[in-house]
Design a protein around this motif. Structure first.
Motif, PDB file in Angstrom:
ATOM      1  N   PHE A  71      -0.057   3.962  16.919  1.00 32.00           N
ATOM      2  CA  PHE A  71      -1.306   4.397  16.301  1.00 32.00           C
ATOM      3  C   PHE A  71      -1.125   4.426  14.788  1.00 32.00           C
ATOM      4  CE2 PHE A  71      -5.341   6.219  17.393  1.00 32.00           C
ATOM      5  CZ  PHE A  71      -5.710   6.945  16.271  1.00 32.00           C
ATOM      6  N   PRO A  72      -1.650   3.456  14.064  1.00 34.34           N
ATOM      7  CA  PRO A  72      -1.428   3.410  12.618  1.00 34.34           C
ATOM      8  C   PRO A  72      -2.209   4.499  11.875  1.00 34.34           C
ATOM      9  CG  PRO A  72      -2.943   1.705  13.273  1.00 34.34           C
ATOM     10  CD  PRO A  72      -2.474   2.359  14.545  1.00 34.34           C
ATOM     11  N   LEU A  73      -1.636   4.960  10.795  1.00 39.41           N
ATOM     12  CA  LEU A  73      -2.300   5.940   9.940  1.00 39.41           C
ATOM     13  C   LEU A  73      -2.869   5.298   8.687  1.00 39.41           C
ATOM     14  CD1 LEU A  73       0.309   8.822  10.136  1.00 39.41           C
ATOM     15  CD2 LEU A  73      -1.841   8.617  11.390  1.00 39.41           C
ATOM     16  N   GLY A  74      -2.394   4.130   8.367  1.00 39.08           N
ATOM     17  CA  GLY A  74      -2.772   3.500   7.114  1.00 39.08           C
ATOM     18  C   GLY A  74      -3.910   2.506   7.249  1.00 39.08           C
ATOM     19  N   GLN A  75      -4.256   1.947   6.099  1.00 45.06           N
ATOM     20  CA  GLN A  75      -5.276   0.904   6.028  1.00 45.06           C
ATOM     21  C   GLN A  75      -4.697  -0.277   5.269  1.00 45.06           C
ATOM     22  OE1 GLN A  75      -8.588   2.890   4.166  1.00 45.06           O
ATOM     23  NE2 GLN A  75      -9.324   3.679   6.116  1.00 45.06           N
TER      24      GLN A  75
ATOM     25  N   GLU B 137       5.245  -1.391  -3.823  1.00 49.74           N
ATOM     26  CA  GLU B 137       5.187  -0.373  -4.865  1.00 49.74           C
ATOM     27  C   GLU B 137       3.881   0.410  -4.734  1.00 49.74           C
ATOM     28  OE1 GLU B 137       5.143  -0.213  -9.735  1.00 49.74           O
ATOM     29  OE2 GLU B 137       5.893  -2.004  -8.738  1.00 49.74           O
ATOM     30  N   ASN B 138       3.954   1.692  -4.942  1.00 53.36           N
ATOM     31  CA  ASN B 138       2.794   2.589  -4.846  1.00 53.36           C
ATOM     32  C   ASN B 138       2.201   2.642  -3.438  1.00 53.36           C
ATOM     33  OD1 ASN B 138       2.915   3.280  -7.600  1.00 53.36           O
ATOM     34  ND2 ASN B 138       1.831   1.412  -8.133  1.00 53.36           N
ATOM     35  N   GLU B 139       3.060   2.552  -2.436  1.00 55.11           N
ATOM     36  CA  GLU B 139       2.590   2.700  -1.058  1.00 55.11           C
ATOM     37  C   GLU B 139       2.010   4.101  -0.889  1.00 55.11           C
ATOM     38  OE1 GLU B 139       4.319   2.457   3.508  1.00 55.11           O
ATOM     39  OE2 GLU B 139       5.694   2.310   1.840  1.00 55.11           O
ATOM     40  N   HIS B 140       0.912   4.205  -0.156  1.00 51.06           N
ATOM     41  CA  HIS B 140       0.275   5.510   0.028  1.00 51.06           C
ATOM     42  C   HIS B 140      -0.545   5.524   1.317  1.00 51.06           C
ATOM     43  CE1 HIS B 140      -2.810   3.009  -1.866  1.00 51.06           C
ATOM     44  NE2 HIS B 140      -3.694   3.792  -1.252  1.00 51.06           N
ATOM     45  N   ILE B 141      -0.831   6.715   1.785  1.00 53.00           N
ATOM     46  CA  ILE B 141      -1.734   6.907   2.919  1.00 53.00           C
ATOM     47  C   ILE B 141      -2.789   7.907   2.459  1.00 53.00           C
ATOM     48  CG2 ILE B 141      -1.985   7.807   5.263  1.00 53.00           C
ATOM     49  CD1 ILE B 141       0.855   6.879   5.814  1.00 53.00           C
ATOM     50  N   ARG B 142      -4.046   7.563   2.645  1.00 52.60           N
ATOM     51  CA  ARG B 142      -5.122   8.463   2.215  1.00 52.60           C
ATOM     52  C   ARG B 142      -5.105   9.742   3.046  1.00 52.60           C
ATOM     53  NH1 ARG B 142     -10.705   5.524   2.126  1.00 52.60           N
ATOM     54  NH2 ARG B 142     -10.455   6.069   4.292  1.00 52.60           N
TER      55      ARG B 142
END
Length: 114
Positions: A91-95, A103-108
């Motif tokens: 189940f992915p959390l990202g988009q 670089e600058n990987e993030h999850i809203r």
């Protein structure tokens, strides 16, 4: 890609690269290796666990999930499926805009709260 063996693909790529390198008649050397190889992962998305997850996604995001083959960067899914002999749901959390593995990987935060 289904119905392919990673070991066979690695062997074919290695042979091809070695043939092409040999054509160069270089004094350099080349070594090819593969590490942390994971098989492709495929589950029956009609399974009740997938259907339950799909209903939750539709209820919160108002979008039907897009099912894809997975396993390249997360080889544990196929491993767990084989070892536990049970359905595995990744189940992915990202988009796609999260810069995964860059670089600058993030999850809203919104992704985590829903």
């Amino acid at each position: 890609v289904p119905n392919q063996n990673n070991g066979d693909i690695i062997a074919m790529c290695t042979q091809h690269l070695q043939r092409e390198f040999d054509k160069l008649r270089s004094t350099n050397t080349m070594q090819i290796g593969a590490q942390n190889i994971g098989s492709h992962w495929l589950m029956d998305y009609q399974n009740s666990i997938f259907q339950c997850a799909e209903q939750a996604i539709v209820a919160h995001w108002r979008l039907k999930p897009y099912y894809v083959r997975e396993g390249g960067t997360i080889p544990c899914t196929d491993y767990l499926h084989k070892k536990l002999k049970c359905t595995i749901l990744q189940f992915p959390l990202g988009q796609n805009t999260d810069n995964a593995h860059l670089e600058n990987e993030h999850i809203r935060l919104q992704n985590l709260s829903k």
